[in-house]
Scaffold this active site. Structure first.
Site, short mmCIF file in Angstrom:
data_model
loop_
_atom_site.label_atom_id
_atom_site.label_comp_id
_atom_site.label_asym_id
_atom_site.label_seq_id
_atom_site.Cartn_x
_atom_site.Cartn_y
_atom_site.Cartn_z
CD GLU A 161 -25.04 4.56 25.25
OE1 GLU A 161 -24.93 3.41 24.43
OE2 GLU A 161 -24.11 5.61 24.96
CG HIS A 229 -25.96 -1.05 25.53
ND1 HIS A 229 -25.96 -1.09 23.91
CD2 HIS A 229 -25.61 0.23 25.80
CE1 HIS A 229 -25.77 -0.07 23.53
NE2 HIS A 229 -25.22 0.99 24.52
CB CYS A 346 -29.82 -4.34 19.57
SG CYS A 346 -28.46 -4.66 20.90
#
Length: 417
Positions: A161, A229, A346
């Protein structure tokens, strides 16, 4: 001269709320609501302007081609005939969250003295699994200088990720540091997206020193609470680690290893008794940009939702009133991104490099942001109700908007990539 550059993903014209991400509580909660792509992109541009005003170096990544017709073709269908869930997955604007674009290891950390970037495969979520070819094309263009090494994705089924599960701690950005790869084993009802095998593969290909590389297990409790995350419960900058008490499965071992590798590390831990995991996730307290300003002050760039949460803001006020390393709070409005599950951190990928080695088309100042904002205001849809994503007129408008942007920025080689 090496410096940290924040590359923000420009929020694309297909930004919509389809609720495609299990474990991302905000995205699930807002599924089916009306999205505002134009407002979303302008919010992101305002955040980039705020970073410039703080004296930070700012870059941009551009929206990917959406719908992804090539992906649908590999599934033996096309947008008009595809099932509604495949249409939503092909239209997703989730590449705007540039923290998932790649993992970055700056040149001071690598054996060959190059800055290494590995594009993330994002295989655990169908709507993100087809991002990497378009992202890789941009990385190869922006970082074409021989001082960079741009790698393709880790092979499936090992989920990677990107920087959202990677932290780097160091005395200063241009000095060698400790690279921390955070992976998941289990997340209760939600998938653990970062696999240890993927993290280890990235560390090997980046030629990192094993004596200054850590692999850390994210806590199951954090993932189950919506920390899909690591950057939802922890963030690092230079010598500072800012983390929730419940972020890691074995924090004592991690902290001990980190202190052994970087004795000057300062760990700022937020106790669960003051800020619950639920409050941390809903406010995106840790999905903040922790940055070093030109005068050496360390600041947190937070979403408005953090200021609106009483427990979070109270703790933050006490923190900056003390004598800790984080001395300043900056608040930005990124509500459209937040409603889809992505905060300030993000939206950006951190790259430590000499700006002179980067394709200047991917670096921005206020004039270039003016140009981008003008395109957004002219071409980005004002609203996308979820039930309209099958409308051919909407698809055409989205495709024309991206083409207009790429032409204006002189990046037409990305039109078909």
């Amino acid at each position: 001269m090496l410096k940290e550059i924040n590359f923000d993903g420009l929020i694309g014209p297909s930004h919509n709320y389809a609720g495609l991400s299990p474990g991302n509580l905000a995205a699930t909660r807002n599924a089916g609501k009306v999205a505002a792509p134009r407002r979303a992109a302008l919010e992101g541009i305002a955040k980039m302007r705020a970073n410039l005003a703080l004296g930070l170096t700012q870059g941009v990544f551009l929206p990917l081609a959406r719908p992804d017709h090539a992906w649908l073709d590999r599934l033996a269908t096309n947008y008009a005939e595809a099932a509604s869930h495949l249409q939503a997955q092909a239209l997703s604007a989730s590449a705007m969250w540039a923290a998932n674009a790649a993992t970055v290891s700056p040149s001071p950390d690598t054996a060959d003295g190059r800055c290494h970037l590995s594009v993330a495969n994002l295989v655990t979520m169908p709507h993100r699994s087809h991002e990497w070819p378009g992202t890789l094309a941009q990385l190869q263009l922006a970082f074409a200088d021989p001082l960079f090494a741009v790698h393709g994705p880790v092979p499936a089924p090992f989920g990677d990720e990107g920087a959202a599960n990677h932290m780097r701690l160091c005395p200063a950005h241009g000095q060698p540091g400790v690279e921390v790869f955070v992976y998941g084993v289990s997340g209760g009802p939600f998938p653990a997206r970062q696999h240890r095998e993927a993290s280890m593969a990235v560390a090997r290909r980046h030629r990192l020193d094993a004596g200054y590389t850590l692999f850390v297990d994210q806590s199951e409790q954090a993932i189950a609470a919506g920390a899909f995350h690591n950057d939802v419960v922890a963030v690092a900058n230079e010598r500072v680690l800012f983390a929730h008490e419940l972020a890691f499965a074995d924090k004592e071992a991690f902290y001990a290893d980190l202190r052994g590798m970087l004795p000057e590390v300062e760990i700022v831990e937020v106790p669960a008794s003051r800020v619950s995991l639920a409050d941390a996730v809903s406010s995106y307290l840790f999905n903040a940009q922790l940055v070093t300003l030109p005068d050496g002050t360390m600041a947190l760039i937070l979403p408005e939702e953090a200021r609106e949460n009483v427990a979070v803001w109270s703790w933050l006020q006490e923190m900056i009133a003390g004598n800790g390393p984080i001395r300043r709070l900056e608040v930005v409005d990124v509500r459209q991104s937040m409603a889809n599950g992505g905060g300030p951190a993000c939206l950006r990928l951190r790259v430590v490099a000499d700006p002179a080695t980067i394709d200047p088309r991917f670096l921005v100042d206020n004039d270039r942001l003016d140009l981008i904002a003008n395109i957004v205001e002219q071409f980005w849809p004002e609203e996308i109700p979820h039930e309209t994503i099958a409308d051919p007129a909407l698809v055409g408008a989205i495709e024309r908007a991206r083409t207009a942007l790429l032409e204006a920025l002189g990046t037409v080689e990305l039109i078909d990539r």
